[in-house]
Design a protein around this motif. Sequence first.
Motif, PDB file in Angstrom:
ATOM      1  N   ARG A   1       9.566 -65.815  39.331  1.00  0.00           N
ATOM      2  CA  ARG A   1       9.016 -64.708  40.107  1.00  0.00           C
ATOM      3  C   ARG A   1       7.750 -64.163  39.441  1.00  0.00           C
ATOM      4  O   ARG A   1       6.800 -63.770  40.116  1.00  0.00           O
ATOM      5  CB  ARG A   1      10.071 -63.605  40.228  1.00  0.00           C
ATOM      6  N   GLU A   2       7.721 -64.189  38.098  1.00  0.00           N
ATOM      7  CA  GLU A   2       6.585 -63.621  37.379  1.00  0.00           C
ATOM      8  C   GLU A   2       5.413 -64.596  37.283  1.00  0.00           C
ATOM      9  O   GLU A   2       4.256 -64.222  37.500  1.00  0.00           O
ATOM     10  CB  GLU A   2       7.039 -63.207  35.972  1.00  0.00           C
TER      11      GLU A   2
ATOM     12  N   THR B   1      19.528 -66.515  35.807  1.00  0.00           N
ATOM     13  CA  THR B   1      18.786 -65.245  35.863  1.00  0.00           C
ATOM     14  C   THR B   1      17.421 -65.384  35.213  1.00  0.00           C
ATOM     15  O   THR B   1      16.403 -64.930  35.763  1.00  0.00           O
ATOM     16  CB  THR B   1      19.590 -64.133  35.154  1.00  0.00           C
ATOM     17  N   GLN B   2      17.379 -65.984  34.031  1.00  0.00           N
ATOM     18  CA  GLN B   2      16.095 -66.192  33.353  1.00  0.00           C
ATOM     19  C   GLN B   2      15.159 -67.028  34.210  1.00  0.00           C
ATOM     20  O   GLN B   2      13.972 -66.702  34.370  1.00  0.00           O
ATOM     21  CB  GLN B   2      16.323 -66.871  32.000  1.00  0.00           C
TER      22      GLN B   2
ATOM     23  N   GLU C   1      15.183 -61.971  49.646  1.00  0.00           N
ATOM     24  CA  GLU C   1      14.877 -60.695  49.016  1.00  0.00           C
ATOM     25  C   GLU C   1      13.636 -60.054  49.621  1.00  0.00           C
ATOM     26  O   GLU C   1      13.428 -58.860  49.501  1.00  0.00           O
ATOM     27  CB  GLU C   1      14.666 -60.894  47.512  1.00  0.00           C
TER      28      GLU C   1
ATOM     29  N   THR D   1      16.068 -66.936  47.197  1.00  0.00           N
ATOM     30  CA  THR D   1      15.346 -65.714  46.838  1.00  0.00           C
ATOM     31  C   THR D   1      14.407 -65.260  47.948  1.00  0.00           C
ATOM     32  O   THR D   1      13.949 -64.135  47.936  1.00  0.00           O
ATOM     33  CB  THR D   1      14.523 -65.917  45.546  1.00  0.00           C
TER      34      THR D   1
ATOM     35  N   ARG E   1      18.890 -69.189  43.236  1.00  0.00           N
ATOM     36  CA  ARG E   1      17.425 -69.137  43.208  1.00  0.00           C
ATOM     37  C   ARG E   1      16.817 -69.830  44.424  1.00  0.00           C
ATOM     38  O   ARG E   1      15.662 -69.613  44.769  1.00  0.00           O
ATOM     39  CB  ARG E   1      16.872 -69.745  41.925  1.00  0.00           C
TER      40      ARG E   1
ATOM     41  N   SER F   1      16.798 -61.590  29.989  1.00  0.00           N
ATOM     42  CA  SER F   1      16.120 -61.516  31.284  1.00  0.00           C
ATOM     43  C   SER F   1      14.996 -62.532  31.431  1.00  0.00           C
ATOM     44  O   SER F   1      14.873 -63.203  32.450  1.00  0.00           O
ATOM     45  CB  SER F   1      15.575 -60.103  31.497  1.00  0.00           C
ATOM     46  N   THR F   2      14.160 -62.659  30.372  1.00  0.00           N
ATOM     47  CA  THR F   2      12.964 -63.510  30.487  1.00  0.00           C
ATOM     48  C   THR F   2      12.861 -64.559  29.389  1.00  0.00           C
ATOM     49  O   THR F   2      11.835 -65.219  29.262  1.00  0.00           O
ATOM     50  CB  THR F   2      11.694 -62.639  30.451  1.00  0.00           C
TER      51      THR F   2
ATOM     52  N   ARG G   1      15.112 -67.450  37.452  1.00  0.00           N
ATOM     53  CA  ARG G   1      14.653 -66.710  38.631  1.00  0.00           C
ATOM     54  C   ARG G   1      13.582 -65.685  38.256  1.00  0.00           C
ATOM     55  O   ARG G   1      12.557 -65.562  38.919  1.00  0.00           O
ATOM     56  CB  ARG G   1      15.850 -66.022  39.292  1.00  0.00           C
ATOM     57  N   ASN G   2      13.802 -64.946  37.160  1.00  0.00           N
ATOM     58  CA  ASN G   2      12.848 -63.921  36.743  1.00  0.00           C
ATOM     59  C   ASN G   2      11.514 -64.522  36.305  1.00  0.00           C
ATOM     60  O   ASN G   2      10.439 -63.994  36.613  1.00  0.00           O
ATOM     61  CB  ASN G   2      13.433 -63.093  35.600  1.00  0.00           C
TER      62      ASN G   2
ATOM     63  N   SER H   1       9.129 -59.626  27.837  1.00  0.00           N
ATOM     64  CA  SER H   1       8.115 -59.340  28.867  1.00  0.00           C
ATOM     65  C   SER H   1       6.690 -59.443  28.328  1.00  0.00           C
ATOM     66  O   SER H   1       5.778 -59.897  29.028  1.00  0.00           O
ATOM     67  CB  SER H   1       8.354 -57.955  29.463  1.00  0.00           C
TER      68      SER H   1
END
Length: 393
Positions: free
Chosen positions: A102-103, A95-96, A152, A149, A146, A63-64, A98-99, A68
């Motif tokens: 976002r963070e 996916t990585q 969303e 996004t 991405r 994911s990251t 995008r996540n 996290s």
Amino acid sequence: MARAKYFDTAIQPERAVLVGIITPAEDEELEREYLEELAFLVDTAGGETVFSFTQKVQKPDRSTFVGSGKLDEIKDYVNAEGIDIVVFDDELSPTQLRNIERELKVKILDRSNLILDIFAKRAKSAQAKTQVELAQLQYLLPRLTRLWTHLERQRGGIGMRGPGESQIETDRRLILNKVSLLKDKLKAIDKQNETQRKNRGQLVRVALVGYTNVGKSTIMNMLSKSDVFAEDKLFATLDTTVRKVVIDNLPFLLSDTVGFIRKLPHHLVECFKSTLDEVREADVLLHVVDISHPNFEDQISAVNETLKDIGALDKPIITVFNKIDIFQNDRKDESGQDYTIKDFENSWMKKNSSPAIFISATERDNIEELRHLVYKEVVTIHKSRYPHDNLLY
């Protein structure tokens, strides 16, 4: 009278943080080397590396990438220090990416994207520009989502999801069409280059190969007395340059090629294989090595792997160890004395049967010996190709 105010209008380099992972396959020392190289890439792209983060993991977090907890640590540093860009040492999945974006809410790049950016900046010829654009589109294709996004933020909006998806499909179709056109364009350029190579006659061909930033262009300038662009940056040369060189009345062709690098994205290697035709079709390779680099042996292996991939490792190779004037080594010999350049030369010659020479291109140390060694290899091939030509030697 009020005093005039002066403002600094100079463009400040983007401040970057680097992120790498330590896995069972890559120890801390190896990852430190990778991050040092990544920092050099950032510098080449015009950025400034401020700090590096590493994380020990069994495998990258799906994911990251770093997990996290480490991502929160990076986020705190980015916010506190006003960081502009975070660069990851490995290729991130869509996916990585995008996540993480976002963070952290700053620009995120991975090694592949950074190299593509440098290549886009360095490309000069039509061939290099086409190859880079093709690689960029192939990198972008799986990451199209991405770009959308922003949809969303409009959860539940009537008709919002459908148009977003259809726009992505439209973009994907446009990119695939563009990729097809670029591939056709590269095929046409390859045919032109093949014709040019045939028109050069049957002169012996010598190609300079090696890791990026080892001094190939400097050696090219010195042997051919030309003015090929040379700079202390990674990938200073993207376009293949060919010059006619004459040593003791014997003419041959010398070409300078794009430098290799560890962790070079596969799709980038594929796109630049046509540029490496000069290497594939060469009669002799001059493998230039920066012996002052602490990990030059790893760089030799990386170059040999690429030569193997393109089917060129079986050619006659002269290994040219460059930058002996700044060679430093913390190893000791058997008697406990400092390990010298002569010690390495002796050990290399014992282990390897192919020709090798130790030079300094900038200080012109052993340059005549290099010319003589190249001449010996070229004249051997010339005699086998033209056994009745006795005019040149």
